[in-house]
Design an enzyme around this catalytic site. Structure first.
Site, PDB file in Angstrom:
ATOM      1  N   GLY A 156       0.846  -1.190   0.000  1.00  0.00           N
ATOM      2  CA  GLY A 156       0.000   0.000   0.000  1.00  0.00           C
ATOM      3  C   GLY A 156       0.877   1.233   0.000  1.00  0.00           C
ATOM      4  O   GLY A 156       2.082   1.149   0.295  1.00  0.00           O
ATOM      5  N   GLN A 181       3.206   9.997   1.265  1.00  0.00           N
ATOM      6  CA  GLN A 181       4.471   9.268   1.104  1.00  0.00           C
ATOM      7  C   GLN A 181       5.197   9.615  -0.193  1.00  0.00           C
ATOM      8  O   GLN A 181       6.367   9.282  -0.345  1.00  0.00           O
ATOM      9  CB  GLN A 181       4.236   7.750   1.156  1.00  0.00           C
ATOM     10  CG  GLN A 181       3.774   7.271   2.524  1.00  0.00           C
ATOM     11  CD  GLN A 181       3.660   5.766   2.548  1.00  0.00           C
ATOM     12  OE1 GLN A 181       2.640   5.237   2.136  1.00  0.00           O
ATOM     13  NE2 GLN A 181       4.688   5.077   2.983  1.00  0.00           N
ATOM     14  N   CYS A 223       6.821  -0.308   6.616  1.00  0.00           N
ATOM     15  CA  CYS A 223       6.326   0.887   5.938  1.00  0.00           C
ATOM     16  C   CYS A 223       7.417   1.403   5.004  1.00  0.00           C
ATOM     17  O   CYS A 223       8.577   1.474   5.407  1.00  0.00           O
ATOM     18  CB  CYS A 223       5.973   1.949   6.976  1.00  0.00           C
ATOM     19  SG  CYS A 223       5.314   3.450   6.248  1.00  0.00           S
ATOM     20  N   LEU A 224       7.038   1.741   3.769  1.00  0.00           N
ATOM     21  CA  LEU A 224       8.028   2.235   2.800  1.00  0.00           C
ATOM     22  C   LEU A 224       8.711   3.508   3.309  1.00  0.00           C
ATOM     23  O   LEU A 224       9.838   3.795   2.918  1.00  0.00           O
ATOM     24  CB  LEU A 224       7.353   2.523   1.453  1.00  0.00           C
ATOM     25  CG  LEU A 224       6.699   1.329   0.748  1.00  0.00           C
ATOM     26  CD1 LEU A 224       6.048   1.774  -0.554  1.00  0.00           C
ATOM     27  CD2 LEU A 224       7.711   0.221   0.492  1.00  0.00           C
ATOM     28  N   HIS A 240      -3.671   0.756   7.797  1.00  0.00           N
ATOM     29  CA  HIS A 240      -2.320   1.333   7.751  1.00  0.00           C
ATOM     30  C   HIS A 240      -2.309   2.582   6.851  1.00  0.00           C
ATOM     31  O   HIS A 240      -1.760   3.625   7.232  1.00  0.00           O
ATOM     32  CB  HIS A 240      -1.342   0.273   7.228  1.00  0.00           C
ATOM     33  CG  HIS A 240       0.081   0.726   7.092  1.00  0.00           C
ATOM     34  ND1 HIS A 240       1.122   0.148   7.785  1.00  0.00           N
ATOM     35  CD2 HIS A 240       0.644   1.701   6.333  1.00  0.00           C
ATOM     36  CE1 HIS A 240       2.265   0.760   7.459  1.00  0.00           C
ATOM     37  NE2 HIS A 240       2.005   1.697   6.581  1.00  0.00           N
ATOM     38  N   GLU A 241      -2.954   2.479   5.676  1.00  0.00           N
ATOM     39  CA  GLU A 241      -2.940   3.621   4.740  1.00  0.00           C
ATOM     40  C   GLU A 241      -3.784   4.781   5.259  1.00  0.00           C
ATOM     41  O   GLU A 241      -3.394   5.942   5.106  1.00  0.00           O
ATOM     42  CB  GLU A 241      -3.405   3.179   3.347  1.00  0.00           C
ATOM     43  CG  GLU A 241      -2.536   2.106   2.684  1.00  0.00           C
ATOM     44  CD  GLU A 241      -1.033   2.332   2.831  1.00  0.00           C
ATOM     45  OE1 GLU A 241      -0.595   3.503   2.759  1.00  0.00           O
ATOM     46  OE2 GLU A 241      -0.291   1.363   3.051  1.00  0.00           O
ATOM     47  N   HIS A 267      -1.862   6.781   7.603  1.00  0.00           N
ATOM     48  CA  HIS A 267      -0.986   7.746   6.914  1.00  0.00           C
ATOM     49  C   HIS A 267      -1.740   9.044   6.606  1.00  0.00           C
ATOM     50  O   HIS A 267      -1.195  10.140   6.740  1.00  0.00           O
ATOM     51  CB  HIS A 267      -0.478   7.175   5.582  1.00  0.00           C
ATOM     52  CG  HIS A 267       0.763   6.352   5.693  1.00  0.00           C
ATOM     53  ND1 HIS A 267       1.961   6.858   6.122  1.00  0.00           N
ATOM     54  CD2 HIS A 267       0.998   5.048   5.410  1.00  0.00           C
ATOM     55  CE1 HIS A 267       2.881   5.898   6.099  1.00  0.00           C
ATOM     56  NE2 HIS A 267       2.320   4.789   5.676  1.00  0.00           N
TER      57      HIS A 267
END
Ligand code: NI
Length: 152
Positions: free
Chosen positions: A47, A52, A90-91, A132-133, A136
């Site tokens: 995701g 991000q 997480c990226l 999770h997204e 963000h």
């Protein structure tokens, strides 16, 4: 493919800022989502959220049933009381793994790429990725969840 550079760092203000709702699904938003999907694929993520890639709007890509889907202005309207624990990465926080409690099931409402309202009930991995997204989009990162087993 036009992957974008990923914004990193738990203290990075871009990842902590308020993200504005999208008034309309414009060409620019569709292009942003395509580029985000390319970035996610390149980095092998499940995701990715707009902040991000440095854009503070409420849109994200989430892998649901093994397919990357665009969620525009997502709202989680219901969460199950039942929680599950699992490790997440997480990226934006390379190398970090955190065990995060998430609702096992959720209902999420959003606009799709055609600007059509969607409502889906999700469970397990699908529900975890979307939570999770959406975190963000609220400026919340996995580093904000205290490691399980620690006491203060
Ligand atoms: Ni993340």
């Amino acid at each position: 493919m036009s992957p974008l550079p990923i914004v990193t760092g738990a203290d990075n203000p871009i990842l902590r800022r308020k993200n504005e709702r999208v008034p309309k699904v414009t060409k620019e938003i569709k292009k942003l989502l395509r580029d985000m999907a390319d970035s996610m694929t390149k980095e092998e993520g499940a995701g990715i959220a707009a902040p991000q890639v440095g854009v503070n709007v409420r849109v994200c890509i989430a892998v649901i049933d093994e397919k990357a889907r665009a969620l525009i202005n997502p709202d989680i309207t219901w969460k199950s009381d039942e929680l599950t624990l699992d490790e997440e990465g997480c990226l934006s926080l390379p190398g970090l793994q955190v065990t995060v409690p998430r609702a096992r099931e959720i209902t999420v409402k959003y606009l799709d790429l055609q600007g059509k309202e969607q409502e889906r009930r999700l469970a397990d991995f699908n529900a975890r990725v979307v939570q999770h997204e959406v975190d963000h989009l609220d400026g919340v990162l996995i580093s904000d969840y205290a490691p399980v087993g620690t006491t203060t």
